[in-house]
Motif scaffolding. Structure first.
Motif, PDB file in Angstrom:
ATOM      1  N   ILE A   1      47.621  37.914  39.876  1.00 55.01           N
ATOM      2  CA  ILE A   1      46.974  36.910  40.693  1.00 55.01           C
ATOM      3  C   ILE A   1      46.019  37.437  42.044  1.00 55.01           C
ATOM      4  O   ILE A   1      45.103  36.966  42.238  1.00 55.01           O
ATOM      5  N   ALA A   2      46.443  38.806  42.266  1.00 56.12           N
ATOM      6  CA  ALA A   2      45.636  39.340  43.206  1.00 56.12           C
ATOM      7  C   ALA A   2      44.172  39.499  42.633  1.00 56.12           C
ATOM      8  O   ALA A   2      43.261  39.509  43.287  1.00 56.12           O
ATOM      9  N   ILE A   3      44.037  39.816  41.394  1.00 57.05           N
ATOM     10  CA  ILE A   3      43.007  39.769  40.494  1.00 57.05           C
ATOM     11  C   ILE A   3      42.100  38.391  40.370  1.00 57.05           C
ATOM     12  O   ILE A   3      41.098  38.032  40.623  1.00 57.05           O
ATOM     13  N   ALA A   4      43.233  37.259  39.814  1.00 54.78           N
ATOM     14  CA  ALA A   4      42.635  36.128  39.584  1.00 54.78           C
ATOM     15  C   ALA A   4      42.200  35.305  40.915  1.00 54.78           C
ATOM     16  O   ALA A   4      41.284  34.562  40.491  1.00 54.78           O
ATOM     17  N   TRP A   5      42.477  35.449  41.899  1.00 50.44           N
ATOM     18  CA  TRP A   5      42.279  34.805  43.251  1.00 50.44           C
ATOM     19  C   TRP A   5      40.632  34.862  43.455  1.00 50.44           C
ATOM     20  O   TRP A   5      40.134  33.894  43.487  1.00 50.44           O
ATOM     21  N   PRO A   6      40.172  36.141  43.759  1.00 46.13           N
ATOM     22  CA  PRO A   6      38.934  36.482  44.039  1.00 46.13           C
ATOM     23  C   PRO A   6      38.061  36.245  42.749  1.00 46.13           C
ATOM     24  O   PRO A   6      37.007  35.640  43.043  1.00 46.13           O
ATOM     25  N   LEU A   7      38.309  36.549  41.815  1.00 47.71           N
ATOM     26  CA  LEU A   7      37.553  35.995  40.575  1.00 47.71           C
ATOM     27  C   LEU A   7      37.490  34.530  40.361  1.00 47.71           C
ATOM     28  O   LEU A   7      36.280  34.413  40.099  1.00 47.71           O
ATOM     29  N   VAL A   8      38.401  33.718  40.360  1.00 42.38           N
ATOM     30  CA  VAL A   8      38.170  32.275  40.171  1.00 42.38           C
ATOM     31  C   VAL A   8      37.363  31.775  41.520  1.00 42.38           C
ATOM     32  O   VAL A   8      36.589  30.848  41.309  1.00 42.38           O
ATOM     33  N   HIS A   9      37.485  32.309  42.755  1.00 43.93           N
ATOM     34  CA  HIS A   9      36.761  31.943  43.973  1.00 43.93           C
ATOM     35  C   HIS A   9      35.168  32.251  43.520  1.00 43.93           C
ATOM     36  O   HIS A   9      34.348  31.605  43.924  1.00 43.93           O
ATOM     37  N   LEU A  10      34.985  33.380  43.104  1.00 49.16           N
ATOM     38  CA  LEU A  10      33.602  33.566  42.646  1.00 49.16           C
ATOM     39  C   LEU A  10      33.059  32.891  41.555  1.00 49.16           C
ATOM     40  O   LEU A  10      31.886  32.501  41.907  1.00 49.16           O
ATOM     41  N   VAL A  11      33.763  32.731  40.621  1.00 48.77           N
ATOM     42  CA  VAL A  11      33.140  31.802  39.527  1.00 48.77           C
ATOM     43  C   VAL A  11      32.867  30.369  39.963  1.00 48.77           C
ATOM     44  O   VAL A  11      32.018  29.930  39.558  1.00 48.77           O
TER      45      VAL A  11
ATOM     46  N   VAL B   1      46.267  53.399  53.679  1.00 47.96           N
ATOM     47  CA  VAL B   1      45.676  54.136  52.662  1.00 47.96           C
ATOM     48  C   VAL B   1      45.996  53.418  51.255  1.00 47.96           C
ATOM     49  O   VAL B   1      45.306  53.035  50.188  1.00 47.96           O
ATOM     50  N   SER B   2      47.225  53.216  51.253  1.00 46.45           N
ATOM     51  CA  SER B   2      47.841  52.655  49.943  1.00 46.45           C
ATOM     52  C   SER B   2      47.154  51.291  49.603  1.00 46.45           C
ATOM     53  O   SER B   2      46.790  50.842  48.349  1.00 46.45           O
ATOM     54  N   ARG B   3      47.198  50.394  50.643  1.00 43.19           N
ATOM     55  CA  ARG B   3      46.538  48.910  50.476  1.00 43.19           C
ATOM     56  C   ARG B   3      45.068  49.159  50.158  1.00 43.19           C
ATOM     57  O   ARG B   3      44.284  48.497  49.478  1.00 43.19           O
ATOM     58  N   GLY B   4      44.400  50.002  50.832  1.00 46.91           N
ATOM     59  CA  GLY B   4      42.815  50.175  50.674  1.00 46.91           C
ATOM     60  C   GLY B   4      42.584  50.657  49.095  1.00 46.91           C
ATOM     61  O   GLY B   4      41.597  50.274  48.608  1.00 46.91           O
ATOM     62  N   ILE B   5      43.481  51.515  48.496  1.00 49.49           N
ATOM     63  CA  ILE B   5      43.262  52.074  47.277  1.00 49.49           C
ATOM     64  C   ILE B   5      43.287  50.879  46.180  1.00 49.49           C
ATOM     65  O   ILE B   5      42.444  50.678  45.468  1.00 49.49           O
ATOM     66  N   ILE B   6      44.472  50.002  46.575  1.00 46.67           N
ATOM     67  CA  ILE B   6      44.704  48.803  45.589  1.00 46.67           C
ATOM     68  C   ILE B   6      43.635  47.872  45.721  1.00 46.67           C
ATOM     69  O   ILE B   6      43.159  47.295  44.840  1.00 46.67           O
ATOM     70  N   GLU B   7      43.012  47.459  46.970  1.00 47.23           N
ATOM     71  CA  GLU B   7      41.746  46.664  47.186  1.00 47.23           C
ATOM     72  C   GLU B   7      40.451  47.151  46.551  1.00 47.23           C
ATOM     73  O   GLU B   7      39.813  46.434  46.185  1.00 47.23           O
ATOM     74  N   PHE B   8      40.502  48.406  46.759  1.00 48.98           N
ATOM     75  CA  PHE B   8      39.301  49.158  46.094  1.00 48.98           C
ATOM     76  C   PHE B   8      39.212  48.855  44.614  1.00 48.98           C
ATOM     77  O   PHE B   8      38.170  48.559  44.102  1.00 48.98           O
ATOM     78  N   LEU B   9      40.439  49.251  43.886  1.00 50.56           N
ATOM     79  CA  LEU B   9      40.618  49.107  42.488  1.00 50.56           C
ATOM     80  C   LEU B   9      40.295  47.447  41.950  1.00 50.56           C
ATOM     81  O   LEU B   9      39.692  47.144  41.065  1.00 50.56           O
ATOM     82  N   THR B  10      41.160  47.009  42.621  1.00 50.56           N
ATOM     83  CA  THR B  10      41.042  45.277  42.755  1.00 50.56           C
ATOM     84  C   THR B  10      39.565  44.945  42.514  1.00 50.56           C
ATOM     85  O   THR B  10      39.137  44.073  41.603  1.00 50.56           O
ATOM     86  N   ALA B  11      38.737  45.335  43.469  1.00 53.38           N
ATOM     87  CA  ALA B  11      37.255  44.628  43.793  1.00 53.38           C
ATOM     88  C   ALA B  11      36.557  45.033  42.450  1.00 53.38           C
ATOM     89  O   ALA B  11      35.995  44.381  41.993  1.00 53.38           O
ATOM     90  N   PHE B  12      36.552  46.107  41.830  1.00 53.86           N
ATOM     91  CA  PHE B  12      35.969  46.668  40.740  1.00 53.86           C
ATOM     92  C   PHE B  12      36.424  46.053  39.366  1.00 53.86           C
ATOM     93  O   PHE B  12      35.721  45.815  38.765  1.00 53.86           O
ATOM     94  N   VAL B  13      37.730  45.846  39.273  1.00 51.89           N
ATOM     95  CA  VAL B  13      38.165  44.920  38.162  1.00 51.89           C
ATOM     96  C   VAL B  13      37.651  43.608  38.265  1.00 51.89           C
ATOM     97  O   VAL B  13      37.015  43.029  37.171  1.00 51.89           O
ATOM     98  N   VAL B  14      37.777  42.996  39.539  1.00 54.77           N
ATOM     99  CA  VAL B  14      37.042  41.601  39.611  1.00 54.77           C
ATOM    100  C   VAL B  14      35.543  41.460  39.233  1.00 54.77           C
ATOM    101  O   VAL B  14      34.873  40.495  38.533  1.00 54.77           O
ATOM    102  N   VAL B  15      34.894  42.672  39.522  1.00 51.80           N
ATOM    103  CA  VAL B  15      33.574  42.617  39.332  1.00 51.80           C
ATOM    104  C   VAL B  15      33.287  42.825  38.076  1.00 51.80           C
ATOM    105  O   VAL B  15      32.228  42.336  37.071  1.00 51.80           O
ATOM    106  N   PHE B  16      33.770  43.897  37.196  1.00 51.95           N
ATOM    107  CA  PHE B  16      33.881  43.810  36.082  1.00 51.95           C
ATOM    108  C   PHE B  16      34.133  42.939  35.024  1.00 51.95           C
ATOM    109  O   PHE B  16      33.455  42.438  34.093  1.00 51.95           O
TER     110      PHE B  16
END
Length: 278
Positions: free
Chosen positions: A53-63, A126-141
């Motif tokens: 859901i954390a990936i789908a949320w921004p992805l759907v928003h973007l689309v 830091v843990s939340r930052g790493i997760i958000e960093f990885l999530t952002a790249f998955v969303v862009v990909f």
């Protein structure tokens, strides 16, 4: 003999010091890893699948934004596919909004974890930052892959510029997110203020129009909008000569570094209050 013994003593002291440092780093890495796994499992439900859901949320928003605005603006000043122009404006906004906003809840929603002595505020950040960093790249990909399947060519002219633009945008988002985490942990109303600030940045970032269409006085003001610089940087990878008169990579990186410094400084001096569970 005394000199040899002294040298051996120094060598042993250095080895012991290096061992202690490495042990401390490993302990922090273990804590951060455990917090990442916990965050992924508990943010949306009790399983790792909920993290989708954390990936789908921004992805759907973007689309959704790209699809609606592309349909409403079939003709654009730069010509070509309007989806490319809109996408290069919306991607930086989504990459900024979600990581920095979600990082703001890192401490507030996890304060009971401070009952464990090994957990520190910076570990949560830091843990939340790493997760958000990885999530952002998955969303862009996924967005780029989905666009390719839909027949939209989002391959930039300058791949290196596009990659550095996305990295700079995510760095800016995480830097703002760290500062946002500290402020939001101290002032409960800050979440609303932050959303309003992000909307103001979004509306003045030139997402749907060219900066040249704005009056000179307005252009001078929006230049100071870091999100505007993110958009200009990414679009410069798609359009030849774009952003030559408005883009300032130095300003964007400097702004992000200042936010990062202020966030880390705030965490250091307000650590006791951030850890308070009352």
């Amino acid at each position: 003999m005394m000199l040899i013994s002294a040298r051996r003593g120094v060598a042993q002291w250095r080895e012991g010091g290096n061992f202690m440092v490495w042990a401390s780093v490993k302990a922090r890495m273990a804590v951060i890893h455990a917090l990442m796994l916990r965050d992924m499992r508990t943010r949306f439900g009790r399983s790792y699948m909920g993290y989708l859901i954390a990936i789908a949320w921004p992805l759907v928003h973007l689309v959704a934004i790209v699809a609606v605005t592309t349909y409403a603006n079939r003709l654009l000043p730069l010509g070509g596919d309007p989806s490319v122009f809109i996408s290069t404006g919306v991607v930086p906004y989504v990459l900024c909004l979600y990581p920095s906003r979600m990082m703001g809840y890192a401490i507030e929603l996890n304060k009971p974890l401070f009952l464990f002595p090994s957990v520190k505020p910076l570990d949560l950040i830091v843990s939340r930052g790493i997760i958000e960093f990885l999530t952002a790249f998955v969303v862009v990909f996924l967005f780029f892959c989905g666009s390719a399947l839909a027949g939209v060519d989002l391959i930039p002219i300058d791949m290196e510029t596009a990659a550095t633009a996305i990295l700079a945008t995510v760095f800016f988002a995480i830097a703002v997110g760290i500062l946002n985490t500290v402020i939001a942990s101290l002032f409960k109303f800050w979440h609303i203020v932050f959303i309003v600030l992000m909307l103001v940045l979004y509306m003045t970032a030139g997402v749907f129009m060219l900066p040249t269409a704005l009056p000179q006085s307005v252009r001078e003001l929006v230049w100071y909008n870091p999100l505007f610089q993110c958009v200009e940087w990414l679009r410069s990878a798609y359009y030849e000569g774009y952003g030559d008169d408005m883009l300032s990579k130095t300003y964007l990186i400097s702004f992000a570094v200042v936010c990062l410094f202020l966030g880390l400084l705030g965490e250091r001096f307000m650590r006791g209050k951030l850890q308070s569970t009352t």
